[in-house]
Every structure is written in structure tokens, then in C-alpha cells.
Design an enzyme around this catalytic site. Structure first.
Site, mmCIF file in Angstrom:
data_model
loop_
_atom_site.group_PDB
_atom_site.id
_atom_site.type_symbol
_atom_site.label_atom_id
_atom_site.label_comp_id
_atom_site.label_asym_id
_atom_site.label_seq_id
_atom_site.Cartn_x
_atom_site.Cartn_y
_atom_site.Cartn_z
ATOM 1 N N ARG A 1 0.839 -1.215 0.000
ATOM 2 C CA ARG A 1 0.000 0.000 0.000
ATOM 3 C C ARG A 1 0.869 1.259 0.000
ATOM 4 O O ARG A 1 0.586 2.212 -0.722
ATOM 5 C CB ARG A 1 -0.923 0.026 1.236
ATOM 6 C CG ARG A 1 -1.811 -1.185 1.370
ATOM 7 C CD ARG A 1 -3.288 -0.904 1.170
ATOM 8 N NE ARG A 1 -3.963 -2.152 0.836
ATOM 9 C CZ ARG A 1 -4.659 -2.887 1.677
ATOM 10 N NH1 ARG A 1 -4.841 -2.475 2.914
ATOM 11 N NH2 ARG A 1 -5.216 -4.017 1.278
ATOM 12 N N GLU B 1 -14.005 -14.475 10.539
ATOM 13 C CA GLU B 1 -14.050 -13.860 9.207
ATOM 14 C C GLU B 1 -13.861 -14.882 8.086
ATOM 15 O O GLU B 1 -12.725 -15.181 7.706
ATOM 16 C CB GLU B 1 -12.974 -12.769 9.081
ATOM 17 C CG GLU B 1 -13.007 -12.091 7.707
ATOM 18 C CD GLU B 1 -11.976 -10.976 7.527
ATOM 19 O OE1 GLU B 1 -11.145 -10.770 8.422
ATOM 20 O OE2 GLU B 1 -12.011 -10.333 6.467
ATOM 21 N N LYS C 1 -17.703 -11.647 10.644
ATOM 22 C CA LYS C 1 -17.242 -10.645 9.665
ATOM 23 C C LYS C 1 -17.298 -11.301 8.283
ATOM 24 O O LYS C 1 -16.315 -11.884 7.812
ATOM 25 C CB LYS C 1 -15.813 -10.206 10.022
ATOM 26 C CG LYS C 1 -15.189 -9.267 9.013
ATOM 27 C CD LYS C 1 -13.958 -8.574 9.569
ATOM 28 C CE LYS C 1 -13.229 -7.803 8.491
ATOM 29 N NZ LYS C 1 -12.253 -6.857 9.011
ATOM 30 N N SER D 1 -15.067 -4.900 3.613
ATOM 31 C CA SER D 1 -15.364 -4.173 2.369
ATOM 32 C C SER D 1 -14.877 -4.942 1.141
ATOM 33 O O SER D 1 -15.488 -4.831 0.068
ATOM 34 C CB SER D 1 -14.793 -2.756 2.399
ATOM 35 O OG SER D 1 -13.404 -2.726 2.564
ATOM 36 N N GLY D 2 -13.797 -5.672 1.257
ATOM 37 C CA GLY D 2 -13.421 -6.656 0.241
ATOM 38 C C GLY D 2 -13.103 -6.154 -1.158
ATOM 39 O O GLY D 2 -13.238 -6.900 -2.115
ATOM 40 N N GLY D 3 -12.739 -4.886 -1.292
ATOM 41 C CA GLY D 3 -12.400 -4.384 -2.623
ATOM 42 C C GLY D 3 -13.490 -3.502 -3.225
ATOM 43 O O GLY D 3 -13.351 -3.011 -4.350
ATOM 44 N N ARG E 1 -9.712 -1.218 3.738
ATOM 45 C CA ARG E 1 -9.548 -0.294 2.616
ATOM 46 C C ARG E 1 -10.638 0.770 2.575
ATOM 47 O O ARG E 1 -10.367 1.948 2.330
ATOM 48 C CB ARG E 1 -9.526 -1.078 1.298
ATOM 49 C CG ARG E 1 -8.231 -1.799 1.068
ATOM 50 C CD ARG E 1 -8.377 -2.888 0.039
ATOM 51 N NE ARG E 1 -9.080 -4.050 0.564
ATOM 52 C CZ ARG E 1 -9.333 -5.159 -0.133
ATOM 53 N NH1 ARG E 1 -8.966 -5.239 -1.388
ATOM 54 N NH2 ARG E 1 -9.964 -6.177 0.419
#
Ligand code: 13P
Length: 339
Positions: A31, A175, A217, A259-261, A290
Site C-alpha cells: 500500500r 471472518e 465478519k 469491504s473486500g475491494g 480499505r
């Protein structure tokens, strides 16, 4: 109510969600490199400290997931990071899985590792101030995957992890992430997630995990990111809620979606829509990485001394997501940020 049941509620009650700031050093390095910032432990801390001391934490973030490096770091004023998070009224937590490896027997798929020595690591994290933990399993969608083996072995690991976390008097975030990569439609995501959640709850019960002291999650139910299926927000919300209702036992106090992208706004808008039609007793909240950090990180990269605007952006994102937990978000409010 037991202590862990209480903590689980506090993490996501009253319009609050979770900040997932537990990127491994490898992920954080990617990142930071993408925005031309050198990934030193000092820089990783600087960005994270800016977020953890932002006003938005107080009202909208009930828990912060940390990485092993961060939970042991101190702020410029000498506080430990868990103390800083506590002082803003939020609960510190810790990622305890050590990442994914090829699953032997089905090497195209992944198994999450980290059970060896976990009891001892949990005791150490508790002493450092963590009161909840996170373990992420990942599942890929394709014609033949996820396999029964991946679904079963990851659920087994999640349940063993959750039982150990509760033994250590902390709340496990469970998760199981069905990834959005691929050409599949929303129905395929629904079916796979349905199978994954069923297996997870079967294993959690087998391992005598107290579901009242857990948080799920999961991914939202979405078409693949290369799909022709352009399901709208309402369809996404309906399918997601249906999948939760059919699989999550009533004892579970709440669900914090990843949120996963999705883009920041997609994640907020989808959660807002889910809460508009929520006819369950579950608290439906967020645990975003993210989708809470992207814009703040971009701004910080422009000028790492500009903590004010970085925090302003993060506060806005936190507030927008906080509002989405009670279906009070709107595009008009979204546009009110001026930086
Ligand atoms: P994203 O919200 O970026 O998917 O991250 C959440 C998370 O904690 C993944 O384990």
C-alpha cells in the site's frame, strides 16, 4: 451478561463499527509503495497513529484491529497504541492468524495458518491490552472452487481459533471471506457464502463456542468484479440479508461486514441499504480496512505532515459508515466533505 458478550456488543453498538488496521507488514508495504512512501516501521506507525487519534474514532469506531507490530508500538508521547485507542473510547483488538498458505490436497486454494502456539500468543496479547481477535479465512470462487475440503478445513480452523480466543477471555471475530474476484454472478456468490457460513456455524457449535461472545465478519453478497451481472444496491442488500438470516444463529449479537475491494462509497451505500431493510435483531455494522483508509492514505501520501486533513477525511468516512449502520447515510451528506 458475561464480559465477552458485553465487549462484543460494545464493539458495534450505537452506530459504531470496526477499523481494520491490521494489514501485515507485507500488505502495508504494498500500500505504501503504491503511493511512493517508504515502508519503515516509523512510517507505518505515523499513519496509523494519525487515524487512531482522529476524533472520528470517538463516535464511530468501537474497535480497532491491530497487527502484531502495532500493538507493541508507542506513540510520540509515550503511550502504548492500545492505551491511545482506549483513551478515544474504543477497544483494541489483534489479528492472530499468520496468513494463508496453499491447501495441501487442493493446492489452488488457501488455508489460514496460526493455530500452533496460539494459546500462548493470546495470553501475551491480552496483557498488551487486546480484548478481541481476528482470524480471516479466504475462499475463491471459480467453476470448481471452493472445494468441500477448503470449506471444511477453514471452518475447522476458524472454530479452533474462536474457542481459544474465548478461553483467553477475548471476543473472536470470525471472518470467512468469499472473495469478489471473478466473473460469477450474485447468485453464485450467495450459494458459496451460504455453504461457507453453514459449515462455519456447524464447527463453531461443535467446538462449544459461545456465539453470544462472537462477531461474524462476512463478505456482502456481490457479483464478481469481472461479472456482467450488474445487480443494484437493493438486490445486493436483499441477497446479503437473506444469506445472514438463513445462516447466522440468533445468539450472534452482530455482524461487521468487510469491504473486500468495494470502493469506499459502494461499501457505505450497500451497508446503508442493508440496514434500511433490516428486519432482524442483529446489529449490522462494518469492519472495513480499505474502505475506511483509502482516501485518508492518499491524502497522507501527498504530505505526511498534513495530519489535519488526513484526519478530516478519515473522520468523514467514519461518520458516513456510522450513519449507514442506522440507514441514515445519503449521497448529499457524502458530498459535504471539503478538504
Ligand atoms: P477490507 O475491508 O479492506 O476488505 O479489509 C477487511 C479485513 O480486515 C480483511 O481481513
Amino acid at each position: 451478561m458475561s464480559e465477552i458478550e458485553n465487549i462484543a456488543k460494545q464493539m458495534i453498538a450505537k452506530g459504531r463499527g470496526i477499523l481494520a488496521a491490521d494489514e501485515s507488514t507485507g500488505t502495508m508495504t504494498k500500500r505504501l509503495s503504491s503511493i511512493n512512501i517508504e515502508s519503515t516501521s516509523e512510517n507505518r506507525l505515523k499513519f496509523r497513529e494519525a487515524l487512531f487519534s482522529a476524533e472520528g474514532i470517538k463516535n464511530y469506531i468501537g474497535g480497532v484491529i491491530l497487527y502484531d507490530e502495532t500493538i507493541k508500538q508507542k506513540t510520540s508521547s509515550g503511550k502504548t497504541i492500545p492505551e491511545l485507542i482506549r483513551s478515544f473510547g474504543s477497544i483494541p483488538g489483534i489479528k492472530v492468524d499468520i496468513g494463508t498458505k496453499k491447501l495441501a490436497g487442493s493446492p489452488e486454494e488457501k488455508i489460514t495458518e496460526g493455530l500452533d502456539g496460539l494459546r500462548e500468543r493470546l495470553a501475551e496479547y491480552y496483557k498488551l491490552g487486546a480484548r478481541f481477535a481476528k482470524w480471516r479465512a479466504v475462499y475463491n470462487i471459480s467453476e470448481e472452487y471452493p472445494s468441500k475440503l477448503a470449506i471444511k478445513s477453514n471452518a475447522h480452523a476458524l472454530a479452533r481459533y474462536a474457542a481459544l480466543v474465548q478461553e483467553a477471555k477475548m471476543v473472536p471475530i470470525v471472518e470467512p471471506e468469499v472473495l469478489m474476484d471473478g466473473k460469477h454472478d450474485i447468485m453464485k456468490c450467495y450459494k458459496v457464502t451460504d455453504g461457507v457460513l453453514k459449515e462455519c456455524y456447524k464447527e463453531l457449535k461443535l467446538h462449544n463456542v459461545n456465539l453470544k461472545g462472537t462477531i461474524l465478519k462476512p463478505n456482502m453478497i456481490l457479483p464478481g468484479n469481472k461479472s456482467k451481472d450488474k445487480s443494484n444496491t437493493l438486490e445486493i442488500a436483499k441477497m446479503t440479508l437473506k444469506c445472514i438470516k438463513e445462516n447466522v444463529p440468533n445468539e450472534v449479537p452482530g455482524i461487521a461486514f468487510l469491504s473486500g475491494g468495494q470502493t469506499e462509497i459502494e461499501a457505505t451505500q450497500n451497508l446503508n441499504e442493508i440496514n434500511k431493510i433490516n428486519d432482524t435483531n442483529f446489529l449490522l455494522s462494518f469492519s472495513y480496512g480499505r474502505a475506511l483508509q483509502q482516501s485518508a492514505l492518499k491524502n497522507w501520501a501527498k504530505n505526511i505532515r498534513d495530519i489535519n486533513n488526513t484526519q478530516k477525511i478519515f473522520n468523514h468516512r467514519s461518520k458516513m459508515n456510522g450513519l449507514s449502520t442506522s440507514a441514515k447515510w445519503s449521497m448529499d451528506l457524502e458530498k459535504q466533505l471539503t478538504v
